[in-house]
Motif scaffolding. Structure first.
Motif, PDB file in Angstrom:
ATOM      1  N   TYR A 144       0.853  -1.176   0.000  1.00  0.00           N
ATOM      2  CA  TYR A 144       0.000   0.000   0.000  1.00  0.00           C
ATOM      3  C   TYR A 144       0.893   1.230   0.000  1.00  0.00           C
ATOM      4  N   GLY A 145       0.522   2.209  -0.829  1.00  0.00           N
ATOM      5  CA  GLY A 145       1.371   3.373  -0.917  1.00  0.00           C
ATOM      6  C   GLY A 145       1.006   4.271  -2.070  1.00  0.00           C
ATOM      7  N   ARG A 146       1.943   5.174  -2.374  1.00  0.00           N
ATOM      8  CA  ARG A 146       1.703   6.201  -3.389  1.00  0.00           C
ATOM      9  C   ARG A 146       2.357   5.819  -4.705  1.00  0.00           C
ATOM     10  N   ALA A 147       1.619   6.048  -5.794  1.00  0.00           N
ATOM     11  CA  ALA A 147       2.141   5.772  -7.129  1.00  0.00           C
ATOM     12  C   ALA A 147       2.706   7.012  -7.794  1.00  0.00           C
ATOM     13  N   LYS A 148       2.558   8.171  -7.141  1.00  0.00           N
ATOM     14  CA  LYS A 148       3.133   9.411  -7.656  1.00  0.00           C
ATOM     15  C   LYS A 148       3.617  10.234  -6.469  1.00  0.00           C
ATOM     16  N   PRO A 149       4.602  11.107  -6.684  1.00  0.00           N
ATOM     17  CA  PRO A 149       5.101  11.926  -5.572  1.00  0.00           C
ATOM     18  C   PRO A 149       4.002  12.835  -5.030  1.00  0.00           C
ATOM     19  N   GLU A 150       3.854  12.854  -3.729  1.00  0.00           N
ATOM     20  CA  GLU A 150       2.838  13.689  -3.099  1.00  0.00           C
ATOM     21  C   GLU A 150       3.116  13.816  -1.619  1.00  0.00           C
ATOM     22  N   GLY A 206       4.983   0.330 -14.813  1.00  0.00           N
ATOM     23  CA  GLY A 206       4.259   1.275 -13.987  1.00  0.00           C
ATOM     24  C   GLY A 206       3.510   0.528 -12.900  1.00  0.00           C
ATOM     25  N   CYS A 207       2.839   1.289 -12.040  1.00  0.00           N
ATOM     26  CA  CYS A 207       2.039   0.688 -10.978  1.00  0.00           C
ATOM     27  C   CYS A 207       0.626   0.396 -11.471  1.00  0.00           C
ATOM     28  N   ARG A 208       0.113  -0.750 -11.079  1.00  0.00           N
ATOM     29  CA  ARG A 208      -1.299  -1.069 -11.264  1.00  0.00           C
ATOM     30  C   ARG A 208      -1.905  -1.254  -9.881  1.00  0.00           C
ATOM     31  N   SER A 209      -3.189  -1.020  -9.770  1.00  0.00           N
ATOM     32  CA  SER A 209      -3.833  -1.317  -8.497  1.00  0.00           C
ATOM     33  C   SER A 209      -3.801  -2.825  -8.262  1.00  0.00           C
ATOM     34  N   GLN A 210      -3.811  -3.220  -6.980  1.00  0.00           N
ATOM     35  CA  GLN A 210      -3.830  -4.651  -6.666  1.00  0.00           C
ATOM     36  C   GLN A 210      -5.051  -5.310  -7.287  1.00  0.00           C
ATOM     37  N   GLY A 211      -6.191  -4.612  -7.249  1.00  0.00           N
ATOM     38  CA  GLY A 211      -7.400  -5.189  -7.822  1.00  0.00           C
ATOM     39  C   GLY A 211      -7.242  -5.487  -9.294  1.00  0.00           C
ATOM     40  N   PHE A 250      -3.712  -0.615  -2.356  1.00  0.00           N
ATOM     41  CA  PHE A 250      -2.556  -1.479  -2.614  1.00  0.00           C
ATOM     42  C   PHE A 250      -2.208  -1.420  -4.100  1.00  0.00           C
ATOM     43  N   LYS A 251      -0.902  -1.338  -4.387  1.00  0.00           N
ATOM     44  CA  LYS A 251      -0.410  -1.248  -5.759  1.00  0.00           C
ATOM     45  C   LYS A 251       0.523  -2.416  -6.037  1.00  0.00           C
ATOM     46  N   ALA A 252       0.689  -2.724  -7.323  1.00  0.00           N
ATOM     47  CA  ALA A 252       1.645  -3.743  -7.767  1.00  0.00           C
ATOM     48  C   ALA A 252       2.502  -3.155  -8.870  1.00  0.00           C
ATOM     49  N   CYS A 253       3.787  -3.506  -8.872  1.00  0.00           N
ATOM     50  CA  CYS A 253       4.686  -3.101  -9.953  1.00  0.00           C
ATOM     51  C   CYS A 253       5.778  -4.156 -10.071  1.00  0.00           C
ATOM     52  N   SER A 254       6.574  -4.048 -11.120  1.00  0.00           N
ATOM     53  CA  SER A 254       7.606  -5.051 -11.358  1.00  0.00           C
ATOM     54  C   SER A 254       8.890  -4.408 -11.865  1.00  0.00           C
TER      55      SER A 254
END
Length: 357
Positions: free
Chosen positions: A238-244, A291-296, A339-343
């Motif tokens: 769980y976290g941020r996919a862009k700086p903020e 890039g990041c995708r949502s876990q869903g 929650f996000k997923a990336c590789s």
């Protein structure tokens, strides 16, 4: 003497402690740290992770690993790595699903990275009867690069702490932990007088930003490993996919948020994963990234809805439970969006399952 008393004494002698240093002490102090002495994962503990929500999560990760291995050319040797395996549930479910391809299991050298002695013991028990016997190493740098690597890190980044900086009307200050007049722990601000890596996005007075050198180092080390060995790493958190901006420090005890300063070492402390920082560090180390995708979305792409339907067909009496588990993993109002997923991957030509355009 309790960890809280020891920290208060140390701060009184040496000065206010950064949030990152405080989190490390609370989690990993050899005498009283949460993960060093009393990690409590699961419904009866302090928090629950996706593999414990449903077997579907770990099973799909196992099938993801098989498909990735095939796209790597089905090498005869493969290093399957999990960082922070919890109690071993995810890997146990993944290896059970991987029985669909005995050649994959035959190729696997299973490596686990876990700093917590109690959790290493739990992982050993969980995987005692698995088709592949694990071995443990202490760090990413200890993993050999003579075979392709498939690495899984579920809810690891949130355990790597960040320092916190607050923009005030008079400039920037760091949020630190000090001692109040009664000897208790308290948050305060220390004005920054030296160099400081200011954010490249807008921050309003009163807002907090988080900078994690540990997450950046993890991205760098992981990128170095994947570039050298070839293969891919899957990060889910769980976290941020862009700086903020945002203060994300939280403490969980018996599934409830508590004051992070109240009972050091007795609650799980986390901060959001900073995916942009991790991925940038990995790229600088030579890896390619998705890039990041949502876990869903990621789990849907792996076929979780079909897997749920199959489970319900086999166990009609459990259909309502399976539906609840599915919803918790993929619904936006639950884990699906936060929650996000990336590789991270290498070579560049490798198409990572779940992340194809």
């Amino acid at each position: 003497m309790s960890l809280k008393d020891r920290l208060a004494r140390e701060i009184a002698l040496t000065g206010p402690m950064t949030v990152a240093d405080y989190v490390v002490r609370c989690l990993h102090d050899p005498q009283d740290g949460y993960y060093a002495t009393r990690p409590a994962i699961g419904a009866g503990g302090d928090f629950i992770t996706a593999p414990m929500v449903s077997q579907m999560f770990g099973e799909l990760i196992g099938l993801w690993a098989i498909e990735l291995w095939r796209r790597l050319g089905a090498p005869e040797r493969l290093r399957l790595v999990e960082v922070g395996p919890g109690d071993g549930t995810l890997m146990a479910d993944a290896l059970r699903a991987a029985r669909l391809d005995p050649d994959f299991l035959h190729a696997v050298d299973l490596v686990l990275i876990e700093p917590s002695p109690p959790l290493r013991a739990a992982q050993a028990r969980m995987l005692a009867d698995s088709d592949v016997h694990p071995r443990w190493v202490s760090a990413l740098a200890r993993i050999e690069t003579d075979a392709p690597v498939i690495l899984i890190a579920n809810e690891v980044l949130d355990c790597l702490p960040a320092r916190q900086f607050v923009r005030t009307e008079d400039g920037w200050a760091e949020r630190r932990i000090g001692v109040d007049d009664h000897g208790g722990l308290t948050f305060g601000l220390v004005k920054i007088t030296g160099g400081f890596r200011r954010p490249d996005f807008s921050v309003e007075p009163g807002q907090t930003i988080e900078i994690s050198d540990q997450q950046a180092a993890f991205g760098r080390d992981l990128g170095t490993l994947i570039k050298a060995a070839g293969g891919a790493a899957l990060l889910i958190d769980y976290g941020r996919a862009k700086p903020e901006a945002g203060d994300t420090l939280q403490a969980l005890k018996r599934h409830r948020k508590v004051d992070p300063l109240e009972t050091p070492g007795e609650a799980d402390l986390t901060q959001w994963a900073d995916f942009p920082t991790v991925l940038e560090a990995a790229v600088h180390a030579g890896a390619d990234v998705t890039g990041c995708r949502s876990q869903g979305e990621f789990l849907r792409r792996l076929g979780i809805e079909h897997r749920a339907a199959a489970l319900k067909a086999g166990r009609p009496e459990a259909a309502a439970t399976i539906d609840r588990q599915l919803g918790r993993l993929i619904d936006d109002a639950q884990m699906g969006s936060l929650f996000k997923a990336c590789s991270l991957f290498s070579p560049r030509s490798l198409a990572v399952p779940g992340f194809e355009d």
